[in-house]
Design a protein around this motif. Structure first.
Motif, PDB file in Angstrom:
ATOM      1  N   ARG A  51       0.831  -1.213   0.000  1.00 50.65           N
ATOM      2  CA  ARG A  51       0.000   0.000   0.000  1.00 50.65           C
ATOM      3  C   ARG A  51       0.862   1.258   0.000  1.00 50.65           C
ATOM      4  NH1 ARG A  51      -3.392  -3.450   3.500  1.00 50.65           N
ATOM      5  NH2 ARG A  51      -2.165  -2.806   5.290  1.00 50.65           N
ATOM      6  N   TRP A  52       2.028   1.176   0.652  1.00 51.64           N
ATOM      7  CA  TRP A  52       2.882   2.368   0.770  1.00 51.64           C
ATOM      8  C   TRP A  52       3.565   2.745  -0.544  1.00 51.64           C
ATOM      9  CZ3 TRP A  52       6.513   2.468   5.685  1.00 51.64           C
ATOM     10  CH2 TRP A  52       5.741   2.586   6.836  1.00 51.64           C
ATOM     11  N   PHE A  53       4.035   1.714  -1.283  1.00 52.56           N
ATOM     12  CA  PHE A  53       4.931   1.995  -2.415  1.00 52.56           C
ATOM     13  C   PHE A  53       4.499   1.239  -3.669  1.00 52.56           C
ATOM     14  CE2 PHE A  53       7.925   2.442   1.316  1.00 52.56           C
ATOM     15  CZ  PHE A  53       8.040   3.821   1.242  1.00 52.56           C
ATOM     16  N   THR A  54       4.804   1.806  -4.834  1.00 51.69           N
ATOM     17  CA  THR A  54       4.509   1.150  -6.109  1.00 51.69           C
ATOM     18  C   THR A  54       5.493  -0.017  -6.310  1.00 51.69           C
ATOM     19  OG1 THR A  54       6.063   2.531  -7.319  1.00 51.69           O
ATOM     20  CG2 THR A  54       3.790   3.361  -7.149  1.00 51.69           C
ATOM     21  N   PRO A  55       5.149  -0.933  -7.235  1.00 53.07           N
ATOM     22  CA  PRO A  55       6.075  -2.040  -7.528  1.00 53.07           C
ATOM     23  C   PRO A  55       7.456  -1.531  -7.958  1.00 53.07           C
ATOM     24  CG  PRO A  55       3.913  -2.477  -8.462  1.00 53.07           C
ATOM     25  CD  PRO A  55       3.853  -1.069  -7.926  1.00 53.07           C
ATOM     26  N   ALA A  56       7.511  -0.416  -8.654  1.00 48.45           N
ATOM     27  CA  ALA A  56       8.811   0.107  -9.108  1.00 48.45           C
ATOM     28  C   ALA A  56       9.716   0.438  -7.921  1.00 48.45           C
ATOM     29  CB  ALA A  56       8.592   1.355  -9.972  1.00 48.45           C
ATOM     30  N   PHE A  57       9.117   0.954  -6.835  1.00 47.45           N
ATOM     31  CA  PHE A  57       9.909   1.296  -5.650  1.00 47.45           C
ATOM     32  C   PHE A  57      10.259   0.045  -4.851  1.00 47.45           C
ATOM     33  CE2 PHE A  57      10.741   2.865  -1.360  1.00 47.45           C
ATOM     34  CZ  PHE A  57      11.391   4.066  -1.582  1.00 47.45           C
ATOM     35  N   ARG A  58       9.391  -0.966  -4.945  1.00 47.03           N
ATOM     36  CA  ARG A  58       9.586  -2.164  -4.109  1.00 47.03           C
ATOM     37  C   ARG A  58      10.565  -3.175  -4.704  1.00 47.03           C
ATOM     38  NH1 ARG A  58       4.759  -4.670  -4.100  1.00 47.03           N
ATOM     39  NH2 ARG A  58       3.415  -3.018  -4.885  1.00 47.03           N
ATOM     40  N   HIS A  98       1.280   5.499  -1.477  1.00 47.73           N
ATOM     41  CA  HIS A  98       0.736   6.193  -0.299  1.00 47.73           C
ATOM     42  C   HIS A  98       1.681   7.244   0.282  1.00 47.73           C
ATOM     43  CE1 HIS A  98      -1.969   6.594   3.078  1.00 47.73           C
ATOM     44  NE2 HIS A  98      -1.041   6.256   3.960  1.00 47.73           N
ATOM     45  N   ILE A  99       2.963   7.203  -0.098  1.00 46.70           N
ATOM     46  CA  ILE A  99       3.916   8.082   0.603  1.00 46.70           C
ATOM     47  C   ILE A  99       4.673   8.962  -0.408  1.00 46.70           C
ATOM     48  CG2 ILE A  99       5.717   8.165   2.382  1.00 46.70           C
ATOM     49  CD1 ILE A  99       4.641   5.787   3.620  1.00 46.70           C
ATOM     50  N   PRO A 100       4.006   9.967  -0.950  1.00 49.09           N
ATOM     51  CA  PRO A 100       4.645  10.806  -1.968  1.00 49.09           C
ATOM     52  C   PRO A 100       5.914  11.509  -1.491  1.00 49.09           C
ATOM     53  CG  PRO A 100       2.284  11.289  -1.853  1.00 49.09           C
ATOM     54  CD  PRO A 100       2.604  10.335  -0.740  1.00 49.09           C
ATOM     55  N   CYS A 101       6.005  11.817  -0.186  1.00 48.92           N
ATOM     56  CA  CYS A 101       7.210  12.522   0.273  1.00 48.92           C
ATOM     57  C   CYS A 101       8.448  11.644   0.124  1.00 48.92           C
ATOM     58  CB  CYS A 101       7.052  13.012   1.708  1.00 48.92           C
ATOM     59  SG  CYS A 101       6.530  11.752   2.871  1.00 48.92           S
TER      60      CYS A 101
END
Ligand SMILES: O=C(O)CC1=CCC(=O)O1
Length: 269
Positions: free
Chosen positions: A153-160, A241-244
């Motif tokens: 929920r916090w991050f997109t697959p690209a970030f994960r 969920h965490i744009p910052c």
């Protein structure tokens, strides 16, 4: 490091810039995080505005405090910190549960709030069933047992991606929050409902959401924006969920434009 004793709770905070001569922006972090999540926004804004960061109770280096602790208790902590620092008329930027705290602060102490930036938050987040299930899982098996579900929920697959070391770091941040503080904050979110209060907000407000937010999805954040008279609404692309953390450049651009629109000529962000 700066610490204050507020309502019998030790609160960890940081002030960047001089509040006396600049607009003050206060950042409130989300469930399972501490104020380091704002770093990539703070480095972009520093020098243009004064910034107050703090770890809400139950998170980071702040105390857990007496339990239970409602969203109103969190808002009272923030009001106490602002009073201690003689800050009034601040722009309050809350992420997720931070946005609930921001709405509660406005309700209780409107004199402290010049404008609201509500990032990936809503008038009501989740259902009693979903929060009770999460609380039960954490009580039984610890925060580690919910990391994968929360990260989706916090991050997109690209970030994960496994090779993204920042992703590993944010998993650590979540699992290192105190369990009692995490559970108490889940209970506070479960019990909070600002549906009616949102309709009475009269300060400039912007609601922001990542297009892939799995916790407060765009349709929920849009529904919140529609409750708040005159609120603006912005969607950030390629972001959960965490744009910052995931899209700090885009979030900072939205914050800058919003600050300029509410106080043209006051700062030159
Ligand atoms: O952990 C999540 O699901 C995301 C979240 C909900 C409320 C909050 O502050 O973070």
């Amino acid at each position: 490091m700066q610490f204050a004793r507020i309502n019998d709770v030790t609160i960890h905070y940081q002030v960047i810039g001089a509040p006396a001569d600049r607009p003050v922006i206060v950042f409130i972090n989300s469930l399972g995080t501490d104020f380091r999540i704002w770093r990539d926004v703070v480095v972009r804004l520093a020098g243009d505005v004064a910034i107050l960061l703090y770890d809400k109770r139950g998170h980071g280096l702040s105390d857990v405090g007496q339990l239970p602790a409602s969203i109103e208790d969190h808002a009272t902590d923030l009001a106490g910190l602002l009073d201690l620092l003689s800050v009034k008329d601040a722009v309050i930027c809350g992420l997720s549960v931070g946005g609930l705290i921001a709405q509660s602060l406005y309700q209780r102490r409107p004199d402290l709030v010049r404008a609201l930036i509500l990032s990936d938050t809503a008038h009501k987040i989740g259902t009693a069933e979903s929060w009770n299930a999460r609380i039960a899982a954490v009580e039984r098996k610890g925060i580690g047992s919910i990391v994968d579900a929360v990260m989706e929920r916090w991050f997109t697959p690209a970030f994960r991606r496994p090779e993204n070391t920042a992703y590993a770091g944010y998993c650590n941040m979540l699992t290192r929050q105190p369990v009692e503080g995490y559970i108490a904050t889940c209970e506070a979110i479960r019990d909070a409902d600002f549906t009616e209060a949102a309709k009475r907000i009269t300060v400039p407000t912007i609601c922001i959401v990542g297009d892939q937010d799995g916790s407060t999805p765009p349709d929920l954040v849009l529904a919140t924006a529609k409750l708040i008279p005159g609120a603006r609404y912005e969607v950030i692309a390629d972001c959960a969920h965490i744009p910052c953390v995931e899209q700090p450049e885009a979030l900072t651009a939205i914050i800058r434009a919003f600050l300029t629109s509410i106080s043209p000529g006051e700062s030159s962000p």
